[in-house]
Design a protein around this motif. Sequence first.
Motif, PDB file in Angstrom:
ATOM      1  N   SER A   1      -8.235 -10.784  -1.180  1.00  0.00           N
ATOM      2  CA  SER A   1      -9.409  -9.896  -1.081  1.00  0.00           C
ATOM      3  C   SER A   1      -9.056  -8.465  -1.486  1.00  0.00           C
ATOM      4  N   LEU A   2      -7.845  -8.007  -1.135  1.00  0.00           N
ATOM      5  CA  LEU A   2      -7.415  -6.667  -1.559  1.00  0.00           C
ATOM      6  C   LEU A   2      -7.297  -6.594  -3.082  1.00  0.00           C
ATOM      7  N   ARG A   3      -6.721  -7.605  -3.683  1.00  0.00           N
ATOM      8  CA  ARG A   3      -6.588  -7.638  -5.142  1.00  0.00           C
ATOM      9  C   ARG A   3      -7.966  -7.626  -5.815  1.00  0.00           C
ATOM     10  N   GLN A   4      -8.890  -8.420  -5.271  1.00  0.00           N
ATOM     11  CA  GLN A   4     -10.240  -8.486  -5.852  1.00  0.00           C
ATOM     12  C   GLN A   4     -10.917  -7.116  -5.815  1.00  0.00           C
ATOM     13  N   ALA A   5     -10.621  -6.357  -4.746  1.00  0.00           N
ATOM     14  CA  ALA A   5     -11.243  -5.034  -4.576  1.00  0.00           C
ATOM     15  C   ALA A   5     -10.447  -3.927  -5.266  1.00  0.00           C
ATOM     16  N   GLY A   6      -9.273  -4.278  -5.831  1.00  0.00           N
ATOM     17  CA  GLY A   6      -8.430  -3.269  -6.456  1.00  0.00           C
ATOM     18  C   GLY A   6      -7.872  -2.275  -5.449  1.00  0.00           C
ATOM     19  N   ARG A   7      -7.561  -2.778  -4.237  1.00  0.00           N
ATOM     20  CA  ARG A   7      -7.077  -1.903  -3.161  1.00  0.00           C
ATOM     21  C   ARG A   7      -5.652  -2.263  -2.760  1.00  0.00           C
ATOM     22  N   ARG A  43      -1.779 -18.918   5.089  1.00  0.00           N
ATOM     23  CA  ARG A  43      -3.118 -18.967   4.492  1.00  0.00           C
ATOM     24  C   ARG A  43      -3.878 -17.668   4.755  1.00  0.00           C
ATOM     25  N   ALA A  44      -3.727 -17.135   5.980  1.00  0.00           N
ATOM     26  CA  ALA A  44      -4.409 -15.881   6.327  1.00  0.00           C
ATOM     27  C   ALA A  44      -3.849 -14.710   5.512  1.00  0.00           C
ATOM     28  N   LEU A  45      -2.524 -14.673   5.340  1.00  0.00           N
ATOM     29  CA  LEU A  45      -1.927 -13.611   4.529  1.00  0.00           C
ATOM     30  C   LEU A  45      -2.422 -13.705   3.090  1.00  0.00           C
ATOM     31  N   ALA A  46      -2.453 -14.911   2.550  1.00  0.00           N
ATOM     32  CA  ALA A  46      -2.921 -15.103   1.172  1.00  0.00           C
ATOM     33  C   ALA A  46      -4.368 -14.647   1.009  1.00  0.00           C
ATOM     34  N   ALA A  47      -5.208 -14.979   1.999  1.00  0.00           N
ATOM     35  CA  ALA A  47      -6.624 -14.586   1.926  1.00  0.00           C
ATOM     36  C   ALA A  47      -6.767 -13.068   1.913  1.00  0.00           C
ATOM     37  N   ARG A  48      -5.938 -12.388   2.710  1.00  0.00           N
ATOM     38  CA  ARG A  48      -6.004 -10.927   2.752  1.00  0.00           C
ATOM     39  C   ARG A  48      -5.506 -10.308   1.446  1.00  0.00           C
ATOM     40  N   LEU A  49      -4.402 -10.814   0.938  1.00  0.00           N
ATOM     41  CA  LEU A  49      -3.888 -10.315  -0.346  1.00  0.00           C
ATOM     42  C   LEU A  49      -4.916 -10.530  -1.449  1.00  0.00           C
ATOM     43  N   GLU A 104       4.037  -7.600 -19.401  1.00  0.00           N
ATOM     44  CA  GLU A 104       3.598  -7.904 -18.039  1.00  0.00           C
ATOM     45  C   GLU A 104       2.883  -6.696 -17.454  1.00  0.00           C
ATOM     46  N   LEU A 105       1.775  -6.968 -16.739  1.00  0.00           N
ATOM     47  CA  LEU A 105       1.050  -5.937 -15.998  1.00  0.00           C
ATOM     48  C   LEU A 105       1.291  -6.174 -14.522  1.00  0.00           C
ATOM     49  N   LEU A 106       1.481  -5.090 -13.783  1.00  0.00           N
ATOM     50  CA  LEU A 106       1.844  -5.187 -12.369  1.00  0.00           C
ATOM     51  C   LEU A 106       0.984  -4.260 -11.536  1.00  0.00           C
ATOM     52  N   VAL A 107       0.392  -4.792 -10.480  1.00  0.00           N
ATOM     53  CA  VAL A 107      -0.162  -3.956  -9.417  1.00  0.00           C
ATOM     54  C   VAL A 107      -0.225  -4.827  -8.171  1.00  0.00           C
ATOM     55  N   SER A 108       0.381  -4.367  -7.110  1.00  0.00           N
ATOM     56  CA  SER A 108       0.469  -5.153  -5.883  1.00  0.00           C
ATOM     57  C   SER A 108      -0.574  -4.686  -4.885  1.00  0.00           C
ATOM     58  N   ALA A 109      -1.022  -5.610  -4.048  1.00  0.00           N
ATOM     59  CA  ALA A 109      -1.891  -5.232  -2.919  1.00  0.00           C
ATOM     60  C   ALA A 109      -1.080  -4.517  -1.837  1.00  0.00           C
ATOM     61  N   VAL A 110       0.260  -4.562  -1.981  1.00  0.00           N
ATOM     62  CA  VAL A 110       1.161  -3.900  -1.034  1.00  0.00           C
ATOM     63  C   VAL A 110       1.554  -2.541  -1.614  1.00  0.00           C
ATOM     64  N   MET A 111       1.215  -1.471  -0.902  1.00  0.00           N
ATOM     65  CA  MET A 111       1.390  -0.117  -1.435  1.00  0.00           C
ATOM     66  C   MET A 111       2.830   0.157  -1.883  1.00  0.00           C
ATOM     67  N   GLU A 112       3.801  -0.315  -1.110  1.00  0.00           N
ATOM     68  CA  GLU A 112       5.201  -0.027  -1.431  1.00  0.00           C
ATOM     69  C   GLU A 112       5.833  -1.112  -2.309  1.00  0.00           C
ATOM     70  N   SER A 113       5.009  -2.017  -2.837  1.00  0.00           N
ATOM     71  CA  SER A 113       5.514  -3.171  -3.592  1.00  0.00           C
ATOM     72  C   SER A 113       6.586  -3.875  -2.765  1.00  0.00           C
ATOM     73  N   GLU A 159      -2.694  -1.725   0.602  1.00  0.00           N
ATOM     74  CA  GLU A 159      -2.450  -1.305   1.988  1.00  0.00           C
ATOM     75  C   GLU A 159      -0.954  -1.269   2.248  1.00  0.00           C
ATOM     76  N   GLU A 160      -0.555  -0.542   3.303  1.00  0.00           N
ATOM     77  CA  GLU A 160       0.867  -0.360   3.601  1.00  0.00           C
ATOM     78  C   GLU A 160       1.477  -1.637   4.177  1.00  0.00           C
ATOM     79  N   THR A 161       2.767  -1.793   3.907  1.00  0.00           N
ATOM     80  CA  THR A 161       3.513  -2.968   4.377  1.00  0.00           C
ATOM     81  C   THR A 161       3.307  -3.209   5.870  1.00  0.00           C
ATOM     82  N   GLY A 162       3.344  -2.131   6.670  1.00  0.00           N
ATOM     83  CA  GLY A 162       3.246  -2.240   8.122  1.00  0.00           C
ATOM     84  C   GLY A 162       1.950  -2.834   8.633  1.00  0.00           C
ATOM     85  N   THR A 163       0.928  -2.922   7.768  1.00  0.00           N
ATOM     86  CA  THR A 163      -0.362  -3.472   8.215  1.00  0.00           C
ATOM     87  C   THR A 163      -0.452  -4.987   8.018  1.00  0.00           C
ATOM     88  N   PHE A 164       0.569  -5.584   7.401  1.00  0.00           N
ATOM     89  CA  PHE A 164       0.538  -7.018   7.105  1.00  0.00           C
ATOM     90  C   PHE A 164       1.424  -7.805   8.070  1.00  0.00           C
TER      91      PHE A 164
END
Length: 252
Positions: free
Chosen positions: A16-22, A8-14, A128-137, A24-29
């Motif tokens: 909020s990042l998506r909402q902000a169009g931002r 649930r915490a991971l989903a909430a972070r993903l 399909e349109l793609l943009v991940s909240a994870v920088m390295e997809s 972050e690197e894999t290592g921060t999750f």
Amino acid sequence: MTEAFDPRALAARLHSLRQAGRQEETGTFPLPVDLHQAMEAQNFLAAADGISSNAWKVTVSPQGQAVTAPLHPYAEAASGADIPWYPGMKFETEIAVRLGQDLPIRTGTAYSRAEVVEAISAAHLGAELLVSAVMESGSISFLLFTSDRLGNSGYVLGPKLDKSVVDTAGGTPLKVTHAGRTIYDGPAQHPKGDVLTWLVNYANDGLRPETSLKAGALITTGTLSGAIELTEPGEIDILLGDSQLRFAVSKP
């Protein structure tokens, strides 16, 4: 002792990042350790996104495990589709299929490709349109990418095509323009050659949810154009053979 993974915490972070169009690197999750945890997080993200469409993408993990994620926002081109554009967004031309009958989980005999084709009631041109909240997809942690809805950030359903397109799409002339510039001009080519490879794999996955692959579900089948970055908002025009799909990506 490592902290327990909290989907649930991971989903909430993903979310909020998506909402902000931002991004972050894999290592921060915090990373899910298996597909079950990844799908738990994906389900929480889908709930946070308010996803109700019965439209899905299928692919396979690097280990060959079939995986799926909901398509959102989902729009139909006939009603004037406009998808939010974010920096780093990529685009793929795809074929989508709608199921006319259920493909229930089977034990024993696997579904043949012909049986999957028989279950399809319609085929469409789609994007399909793609943009991940994870920088390295998914290049570092495919499970994290799975949690992030496999990077999906929109889908536009275009015109109905002859169902035989599932056999003939490869090699069909494909031209795509974005904001007035040609971004793809060549034969349609699926990464696996056959547009139904991943759907057949998923149909034969005994671990998929009982509720999956029911009549009425729309499933997109993978790119025919590679993934092309959209460096700015603008109109997109796809011509696959004689079929055309037009829509816009705009700043939110």
